[in-house]
Scaffold this motif. Structure first.
Motif, short mmCIF file in Angstrom:
data_model
loop_
_atom_site.label_atom_id
_atom_site.label_comp_id
_atom_site.label_asym_id
_atom_site.label_seq_id
_atom_site.Cartn_x
_atom_site.Cartn_y
_atom_site.Cartn_z
N ALA A 41 1.22 -1.08 -0.07
CA ALA A 41 -0.53 -0.14 0.32
C ALA A 41 0.90 1.39 0.37
N LYS A 42 2.28 1.12 0.97
CA LYS A 42 2.68 1.93 1.00
C LYS A 42 3.38 2.53 -0.37
N TYR A 43 4.31 1.65 -1.22
CA TYR A 43 4.75 1.37 -2.23
C TYR A 43 3.69 2.57 -2.96
N ALA A 52 1.06 11.97 -10.45
CA ALA A 52 0.54 12.86 -9.87
C ALA A 52 1.33 13.77 -10.19
N VAL A 53 2.22 13.80 -9.07
CA VAL A 53 2.85 15.01 -9.65
C VAL A 53 3.94 15.13 -10.54
N ILE A 54 4.16 14.37 -11.66
CA ILE A 54 5.17 14.20 -12.70
C ILE A 54 3.92 14.88 -13.82
N LEU A 95 -6.35 7.66 -7.25
CA LEU A 95 -5.74 6.62 -6.99
C LEU A 95 -5.12 6.49 -6.13
N HIS A 96 -3.78 7.34 -5.88
CA HIS A 96 -3.18 7.62 -4.57
C HIS A 96 -3.96 8.17 -3.12
N PHE A 97 -4.50 9.17 -3.11
CA PHE A 97 -6.55 9.18 -1.94
C PHE A 97 -6.65 7.94 -1.80
N LEU A 98 -6.77 6.74 -2.43
CA LEU A 98 -8.19 5.42 -2.52
C LEU A 98 -7.18 4.80 -1.88
N LEU A 99 -5.53 4.53 -1.84
CA LEU A 99 -4.91 4.23 -0.98
C LEU A 99 -3.79 4.26 -0.19
N TYR A 100 -4.80 5.31 0.26
CA TYR A 100 -4.71 5.75 2.00
C TYR A 100 -5.05 4.96 2.98
N LEU A 101 -5.98 4.66 2.88
CA LEU A 101 -7.23 3.93 3.56
C LEU A 101 -6.32 2.30 4.06
N SER A 121 -3.48 19.50 3.39
CA SER A 121 -3.11 20.12 1.71
C SER A 121 -3.37 19.25 0.92
N GLY A 122 -3.39 17.65 0.91
CA GLY A 122 -3.19 17.28 0.12
C GLY A 122 -5.14 17.01 -0.70
N LEU A 123 -5.69 16.44 0.54
CA LEU A 123 -7.37 16.98 0.46
C LEU A 123 -7.68 18.08 -0.98
N ALA A 125 -5.87 19.99 -1.92
CA ALA A 125 -5.59 19.62 -3.72
C ALA A 125 -6.36 18.73 -4.87
N LEU A 126 -6.65 17.59 -3.89
CA LEU A 126 -7.28 16.78 -5.12
C LEU A 126 -8.55 17.72 -5.20
N ALA A 127 -8.92 18.09 -3.88
CA ALA A 127 -10.49 19.15 -4.34
C ALA A 127 -10.66 19.64 -5.72
N LEU A 128 -9.97 21.10 -5.09
CA LEU A 128 -9.30 21.75 -6.26
C LEU A 128 -8.88 20.60 -8.29
N LEU A 129 -8.38 19.95 -7.56
CA LEU A 129 -8.13 18.81 -9.07
C LEU A 129 -9.45 18.83 -9.81
N MET A 130 -10.60 18.20 -8.96
CA MET A 130 -11.33 17.58 -9.14
C MET A 130 -12.26 19.36 -9.98
N ARG A 176 13.70 17.73 -0.78
CA ARG A 176 14.91 17.78 -1.46
C ARG A 176 14.33 16.45 -2.91
N GLU A 177 13.16 15.87 -2.60
CA GLU A 177 13.20 14.90 -3.56
C GLU A 177 12.03 16.03 -4.62
N THR A 178 11.42 17.08 -3.71
CA THR A 178 10.25 18.30 -3.89
C THR A 178 11.01 19.21 -5.07
C1 HEM Z 1 -5.79 13.85 -1.09
C2 HEM Z 1 -5.60 13.39 0.44
C3 HEM Z 1 -4.49 13.35 -0.19
C4 HEM Z 1 -3.84 12.39 1.16
C5 HEM Z 1 -4.94 11.63 2.39
C6 HEM Z 1 -2.95 12.03 1.14
C7 HEM Z 1 -1.74 10.90 1.88
C8 HEM Z 1 -0.27 11.23 1.37
C9 HEM Z 1 0.92 10.32 2.47
C10 HEM Z 1 -0.09 9.22 4.00
C11 HEM Z 1 2.11 10.21 1.93
C12 HEM Z 1 2.87 9.97 3.06
C13 HEM Z 1 3.78 8.44 2.30
C14 HEM Z 1 4.70 7.77 3.06
O1 HEM Z 1 4.63 7.39 4.00
O2 HEM Z 1 5.67 7.55 2.24
C15 HEM Z 1 1.63 11.38 0.87
C16 HEM Z 1 2.94 11.49 0.05
C17 HEM Z 1 2.56 12.10 -1.13
N1 HEM Z 1 1.64 12.52 -1.40
FE1 HEM Z 1 -0.04 12.75 -1.53
N2 HEM Z 1 -1.94 12.77 -0.33
C18 HEM Z 1 -2.90 13.15 -0.83
C19 HEM Z 1 -3.02 14.50 -1.83
C20 HEM Z 1 -2.40 14.48 -3.03
C21 HEM Z 1 -2.37 15.31 -4.34
C22 HEM Z 1 -3.56 15.67 -4.29
C23 HEM Z 1 -0.98 14.50 -4.52
C24 HEM Z 1 -0.07 15.50 -6.31
C25 HEM Z 1 -1.33 15.53 -7.11
C26 HEM Z 1 -0.10 13.84 -3.97
C27 HEM Z 1 1.36 14.07 -4.11
C28 HEM Z 1 2.01 12.81 -2.78
C29 HEM Z 1 3.56 12.28 -3.37
C30 HEM Z 1 4.17 12.94 -4.60
C31 HEM Z 1 4.06 12.27 -1.99
C32 HEM Z 1 4.83 11.59 -1.87
C33 HEM Z 1 5.51 10.39 -2.58
C34 HEM Z 1 7.18 9.81 -2.13
O3 HEM Z 1 7.39 10.13 -2.98
O4 HEM Z 1 7.19 8.91 -0.95
N3 HEM Z 1 -0.27 13.87 -2.84
N4 HEM Z 1 0.94 11.40 1.05
#
Ligand code: HEM
Length: 202
Positions: A41-43, A52-54, A95-101, A121-123, A125-130, A176-178
Motif C-alpha cells: 500500500a505504501k509503495y 500525479a506530480v510529474i 488513486l493515491h488517495f484511495l490507497l491511503y485507507l 493540503s493533500g485533500l 489539492a485533490l478537491a481543487l483538482l476535481m 530534496r525530492e520536491t
Molecule cells: C487526497 C488527499 C491526500 C492524502 C490523504 C495523501 C496522503 C499522503 C501520504 C500519507 C503520503 C506519505 C506516504 C509515506 O509515508 O511515504 C503522501 C505522499 C505524497 N503525496 Fe499525497 N495525499 C493526498 C493528496 C495528494 C495529491 C493531490 C498529490 C499530488 C497531486 C499528492 C502527492 C504526493 C506525493 C508526491 C507524495 C510523496 C511520495 C514519495 O515520494 O514518497 N498527494 N501522500
C-alpha cells in the motif's frame, strides 16, 4: 500538418503516455522488489503520488514551453493535449488517495489524520483538482465563457503551492525530492518572467 506532428497528437500516444504509470507499476512487482513486498500500500501510494506530480508539472510547463519554443511540434502537441493530461493528474491523485485507507490500516486512523496540515493540503489539492477536471470540457468553457474559464483554471497555481507543501512535508527525503521535481518548472517560469520584463523594457 506533418506526419511527426500527427503522430504526437494521436490518441495512441496520449493513451500510452497517460497509462504508462499503470504499466510501469508492475515492473517492481514482477522483479520482486523488496520495497513493494514489504508494504504494497505504501509503495503504490508513493508511486501514484509521484505520477500525479510529474503529470501536474508537465501540465504547468505547457505555457512556458509554448512561449519559449512556439514552433516545436512537441510543445504544440502538449498544448493540444493539455486538458487530458490535466484530467489524468486528478485520476492519479485519486488513486493515491484511495490507497491511503489500506496504507493507514483502519478507518479510525484515517479520520484521526485529517487535522494534520500535510493531509489537509493533500485533500484541498485533490478537491481543487476535481473542480478543474470537472470543468475541462468544451461545455464548461462555453458555460463559463473563455475569460471565466481561464480565471477558474488559475486555481492550478493554488494547487501547485499545496502540492509543493504536501510533498516537501515528507519526513525523510521530501524537501530534496520536491526541489528536484519542481526545479524544472521553476527554471522555465524564471526564464519566462525574464523574457517578459525584457520585452517590456525594450
Ligand atoms: C487526497 C488527499 C491526500 C492524502 C490523504 C495523501 C496522503 C499522503 C501520504 C500519507 C503520503 C506519505 C506516504 C509515506 O509515508 O511515504 C503522501 C505522499 C505524497 N503525496 Fe499525497 N495525499 C493526498 C493528496 C495528494 C495529491 C493531490 C498529490 C499530488 C497531486 C499528492 C502527492 C504526493 C506525493 C508526491 C507524495 C510523496 C511520495 C514519495 O515520494 O514518497 N498527494 N501522500
Amino acid at each position: 500538418m506533418g506526419s511527426w506532428s500527427r503522430f504526437l497528437r494521436s490518441p495512441w500516444v496520449l493513451y500510452l503516455g497517460l497509462c504508462s504509470p499503470l504499466l510501469l507499476v508492475f515492473i517492481p512487482i514482477i522483479q520482486g522488489e523488496v520495497e513493494y513486498y514489504a508494504d504494497p500500500a505504501k509503495y503504490l501510494l508513493e508511486f501514484f503520488g509521484k505520477a500525479a506530480v510529474i503529470l501536474f508539472i508537465l501540465t504547468m510547463a505547457v505555457t512556458p514551453l509554448r512561449q519559449l519554443f512556439p514552433k516545436a511540434e512537441f510543445t504544440k502537441a502538449l498544448a493540444y493535449r493539455r486538458r487530458q493530461i490535466g484530467v489524468s493528474v486528478f485520476v492519479y491523485a485519486l488513486l493515491h488517495f484511495l490507497l491511503y485507507l489500506p496504507y493507514v490500516g483502519s478507518v479510525s486512523a484515517f479520520v484521526e489524520d485529517w487535522d494534520k496540515l500535510f493531509i489537509l493540503s493533500g485533500l484541498l489539492a485533490l478537491a481543487l483538482l476535481m473542480v478543474l477536471a470537472g470543468t475541462s470540457n468544451n461545455r464548461s468553457v462555453r458555460r463559463l465563457g473563455g475569460k471565466g474559464w481561464k480565471r477558474l483554471h488559475k486555481l492550478a497555481y493554488v494547487i501547485l503551492a499545496l502540492i509543493i507543501y504536501h510533498q516537501a512535508a515528507q519526513e525523510k527525503t521530501g524537501f530534496r525530492e520536491t526541489l528536484v521535481y519542481f526545479s524544472i518548472l521553476f527554471v522555465l517560469e524564471v526564464i519566462r518572467l525574464f523574457r517578459y520584463f525584457k520585452r517590456r523594457s525594450a
